[in-house]
Design an enzyme around this catalytic site. Structure first.
Site, PDB file in Angstrom:
ATOM      1  N   GLY A  20      28.021 -26.919  28.800  1.00 34.59           N
ATOM      2  CA  GLY A  20      27.286 -27.885  28.925  1.00 34.59           C
ATOM      3  C   GLY A  20      25.701 -26.934  28.083  1.00 34.59           C
ATOM      4  CB  THR A  21      23.735 -24.070  29.539  1.00 31.50           C
ATOM      5  OG1 THR A  21      24.439 -22.760  29.589  1.00 31.50           O
ATOM      6  CG2 THR A  21      24.205 -24.397  30.877  1.00 31.50           C
ATOM      7  CE1 TYR A  23      21.066 -23.307  18.404  1.00 29.24           C
ATOM      8  CE2 TYR A  23      23.606 -24.373  17.057  1.00 29.24           C
ATOM      9  CZ  TYR A  23      22.217 -24.435  17.141  1.00 29.24           C
ATOM     10  OH  TYR A  23      21.339 -24.521  16.055  1.00 29.24           O
ATOM     11  CG  LEU A  24      27.377 -28.762  20.208  1.00 28.22           C
ATOM     12  CD1 LEU A  24      26.879 -29.745  18.605  1.00 28.22           C
ATOM     13  CD2 LEU A  24      28.897 -29.220  19.096  1.00 28.22           C
ATOM     14  N   GLY A  25      26.058 -27.646  23.795  1.00 33.65           N
ATOM     15  CA  GLY A  25      26.328 -27.867  25.178  1.00 33.65           C
ATOM     16  C   GLY A  25      25.189 -28.630  25.330  1.00 33.65           C
ATOM     17  CE  LYS A 147      36.578 -23.814  17.036  1.00 34.64           C
ATOM     18  NZ  LYS A 147      35.778 -23.782  16.226  1.00 34.64           N
TER      19      LYS A 147
HETATM   20  N1  LIG Z   1      29.870 -25.559  12.593  1.00 31.38           N
HETATM   21  C1  LIG Z   1      28.789 -24.368  12.810  1.00 31.38           C
HETATM   22  O1  LIG Z   1      28.919 -24.264  11.706  1.00 31.38           O
HETATM   23  C2  LIG Z   1      29.017 -23.451  14.408  1.00 31.38           C
HETATM   24  C3  LIG Z   1      28.463 -23.270  14.803  1.00 31.38           C
HETATM   25  C4  LIG Z   1      28.558 -22.411  15.829  1.00 31.38           C
HETATM   26  C5  LIG Z   1      28.902 -23.651  16.823  1.00 31.38           C
HETATM   27  N2  LIG Z   1      30.581 -23.761  16.287  1.00 31.38           N
HETATM   28  C6  LIG Z   1      31.163 -23.747  16.832  1.00 31.38           C
HETATM   29  O2  LIG Z   1      30.801 -24.743  18.065  1.00 31.38           O
HETATM   30  C7  LIG Z   1      31.278 -24.378  19.402  1.00 31.38           C
HETATM   31  C8  LIG Z   1      30.236 -24.416  20.450  1.00 31.38           C
HETATM   32  O3  LIG Z   1      29.732 -23.273  19.944  1.00 31.38           O
HETATM   33  P1  LIG Z   1      28.276 -22.630  20.332  1.00 31.38           P
HETATM   34  O4  LIG Z   1      27.377 -21.434  19.300  1.00 31.38           O
HETATM   35  O5  LIG Z   1      27.292 -23.496  21.424  1.00 31.38           O
HETATM   36  O6  LIG Z   1      28.281 -22.336  21.672  1.00 31.38           O
HETATM   37  P2  LIG Z   1      27.133 -20.662  23.379  1.00 31.38           P
HETATM   38  O7  LIG Z   1      26.156 -21.661  22.729  1.00 31.38           O
HETATM   39  O8  LIG Z   1      27.973 -19.358  22.354  1.00 31.38           O
HETATM   40  O9  LIG Z   1      28.271 -20.715  23.697  1.00 31.38           O
HETATM   41  C9  LIG Z   1      28.556 -22.080  25.027  1.00 31.38           C
HETATM   42  C10 LIG Z   1      29.021 -22.187  25.738  1.00 31.38           C
HETATM   43  O10 LIG Z   1      30.054 -21.138  26.284  1.00 31.38           O
HETATM   44  C11 LIG Z   1      30.294 -21.105  27.783  1.00 31.38           C
HETATM   45  N3  LIG Z   1      30.987 -19.551  28.349  1.00 31.38           N
HETATM   46  C12 LIG Z   1      29.840 -18.844  27.434  1.00 31.38           C
HETATM   47  N4  LIG Z   1      30.999 -17.171  27.836  1.00 31.38           N
HETATM   48  C13 LIG Z   1      32.327 -17.640  28.341  1.00 31.38           C
HETATM   49  C14 LIG Z   1      33.044 -17.198  29.593  1.00 31.38           C
HETATM   50  N5  LIG Z   1      33.376 -16.496  29.806  1.00 31.38           N
HETATM   51  N6  LIG Z   1      33.576 -18.266  30.796  1.00 31.38           N
HETATM   52  C15 LIG Z   1      33.741 -19.881  30.356  1.00 31.38           C
HETATM   53  N7  LIG Z   1      32.368 -20.279  29.535  1.00 31.38           N
HETATM   54  C16 LIG Z   1      32.042 -19.077  29.078  1.00 31.38           C
HETATM   55  C17 LIG Z   1      29.548 -20.885  28.415  1.00 31.38           C
HETATM   56  O11 LIG Z   1      28.727 -21.985  29.088  1.00 31.38           O
HETATM   57  P3  LIG Z   1      28.031 -21.902  30.804  1.00 31.38           P
HETATM   58  O12 LIG Z   1      27.393 -23.628  30.617  1.00 31.38           O
HETATM   59  O13 LIG Z   1      28.875 -23.256  31.651  1.00 31.38           O
HETATM   60  O14 LIG Z   1      27.558 -20.666  30.591  1.00 31.38           O
HETATM   61  C18 LIG Z   1      28.436 -21.804  27.208  1.00 31.38           C
HETATM   62  O15 LIG Z   1      27.017 -21.818  27.366  1.00 31.38           O
HETATM   63  C19 LIG Z   1      32.303 -24.126  19.084  1.00 31.38           C
HETATM   64  O16 LIG Z   1      33.596 -24.737  18.409  1.00 31.38           O
HETATM   65  C20 LIG Z   1      31.685 -23.210  17.683  1.00 31.38           C
HETATM   66  O17 LIG Z   1      32.900 -22.749  17.181  1.00 31.38           O
HETATM   67  C21 LIG Z   1      30.331 -24.491  14.609  1.00 31.38           C
END
Ligand SMILES: NC(=O)c1ccc[n+]([C@@H]2O[C@H](COP(=O)([O-])OP(=O)(O)OC[C@H]3O[C@@H](n4cnc5c(N)ncnc54)[C@H](OP(=O)(O)O)[C@@H]3O)[C@@H](O)[C@H]2O)c1
Length: 321
Positions: A20-21, A23-25, A147
């Site tokens: 939840g913290t 980028y998307l969360g 995935k």
């Molecule tokens: N289509 C696109 O252009 C695109 C672009 C970017 C991302 N995405 C997809 O969107 C999804 C989310 O990506 P994001 O970029 O939002 O992710 P992110 O911000 O990099 O990370 C999301 C969360 O993952 C958790 N995390 C990181 N390391 C961890 C660990 N070791 N153990 C447990 N939790 C951990 C953390 O949760 P906490 O909040 O608990 O700390 C972090 O806030 C992914 O599936 C990605 O492939 C798609």
């Protein structure tokens, strides 16, 4: 979904957001609260004294979310967390240049199966439909393969699901005018990938969150893939550049890179960069996002939820002026 209480029918699912913290969360948490769901957010003890994350979690609490302490290193804590809700949405990291922990979700799938109460699970997808990427190139295919491992585990466990295929996050692809390594639009010149005419699909991150929350109680997307294809945002790189040029009031100098040159440049780069570039390759040279019809196992978000006022690419670009 929902329960009877005091003569009032509760129709909105309780939601747990994992990651939840992120980028998307963080946008998913906001959208869930805005749409009136009781919202639970996983608080991992591993974040320790990361003050930014703690502040964010506290701000979620102030907006009405419940924080749930749980860890991927403590299986029982995951089971207890998912028992609190009807729907689990995971937004764990999956971008190699940032962080990639997609396979950790196997623990979450196991916990959801054991808890037995979850009406729907939305795993961390939010990109290209991995089921269509069986022929993707190394090393970028790792994202799709991982995935798919999670999908297989979900389906073998008999967990109800929705997969969200969000296509291109606008912040990455529109911001950078589809140029790898750029997240701000250039004002003088632009590198066109191939002929620049393959259509891609761009969705503002806040809209991805809104559509995702819209779908969690929708029977039409149960056990299906929700594709996000806002009609005005299905554009080629050249069309994105044209919109930017119109806003800027000037033409950019264009150079182009052929497929072969692009692929030969991959060699020698860091692994994480190669993964990202392969994704650009499939999107911009092959048109993998828009070159198929959504079949019977999918639904399209802007058709299901026409009331969502999505951000057009043109409006998204205005913030960079
Ligand atoms: N289509 C696109 O252009 C695109 C672009 C970017 C991302 N995405 C997809 O969107 C999804 C989310 O990506 P994001 O970029 O939002 O992710 P992110 O911000 O990099 O990370 C999301 C969360 O993952 C958790 N995390 C990181 N390391 C961890 C660990 N070791 N153990 C447990 N939790 C951990 C953390 O949760 P906490 O909040 O608990 O700390 C972090 O806030 C992914 O599936 C990605 O492939 C798609």
């Amino acid at each position: 979904m929902g329960s009877m209480g005091e003569g009032k029918i509760e129709t909105k699912s309780k939601v747990l957001i994992v990651g939840g913290t992120g980028y998307l969360g963080k946008r998913l948490v906001k959208a869930s609260l805005e749409q009136g769901h009781q919202t639970y957010v996983l608080h991992r003890p591993e974040i320790g004294v990361d003050i930014e994350k703690i502040e964010m979690l506290l701000s979620f609490k102030a907006q009405g979310a419940h924080l749930v302490p749980a860890s991927f290193n403590d299986y029982q804590s995951l089971v207890d967390a998912v028992k609190l809700v009807d729907v689990v949405i995971c937004a764990i990291s999956g971008v190699h240049i940032r962080s990639h922990h997609i396979l950790l979700q196997l623990e979450l799938v196991r916990a959801i199966k054991e808890a037995g109460n979850v009406k729907r699970f939305l795993p961390s997808e939010f990109g290209t439909d991995p089921a269509r990427m069986g022929d993707a190139m190394e090393p970028g295919r790792v994202t799709f393969d991982d995935k798919m491992v999670i999908r297989k585990a979900i389906e073998e466990a008999g967990i109800p699901f929705t997969y969200v295929s969000a296509n291109c996050f606008a912040g990455y692809f529109v911001g950078g005018l589809c140029q790898p390594g750029h997240i701000l639009p250039s004002t003088d010149s632009v590198l066109i990938l191939g002929d620049g005419n393959q259509k891609a699909i761009y969705v503002a991150e806040d809209n991805i969150a809104t559509y995702t929350i819209k779908t969690i109680d929708d029977p039409r997307t149960l056990n299906k893939t929700l594709y996000l294809r806002p009609p005005q945002n299905i554009l080629s790189q050249r069309e994105v550049v044209q919109l930017w040029e119109k806003l800027l009031g000037k033409q950019l100098v264009k150079t182009s890179i052929s497929k072969d040159e692009f692929l030969s440049n991959l060699k020698g780069l860091e692994y994480a960069e190669q993964v990202g570039l392969v994704h650009y390759y499939h999107v911009c040279f092959e048109g993998c996002l828009a070159n198929f019809e959504i079949g019977e196992n999918g639904e399209e978000a802007s058709k299901l939820y026409p009331e969502v006022p999505y951000t057009t690419v043109e409006d998204f670009l205005k913030r960079y002026l």
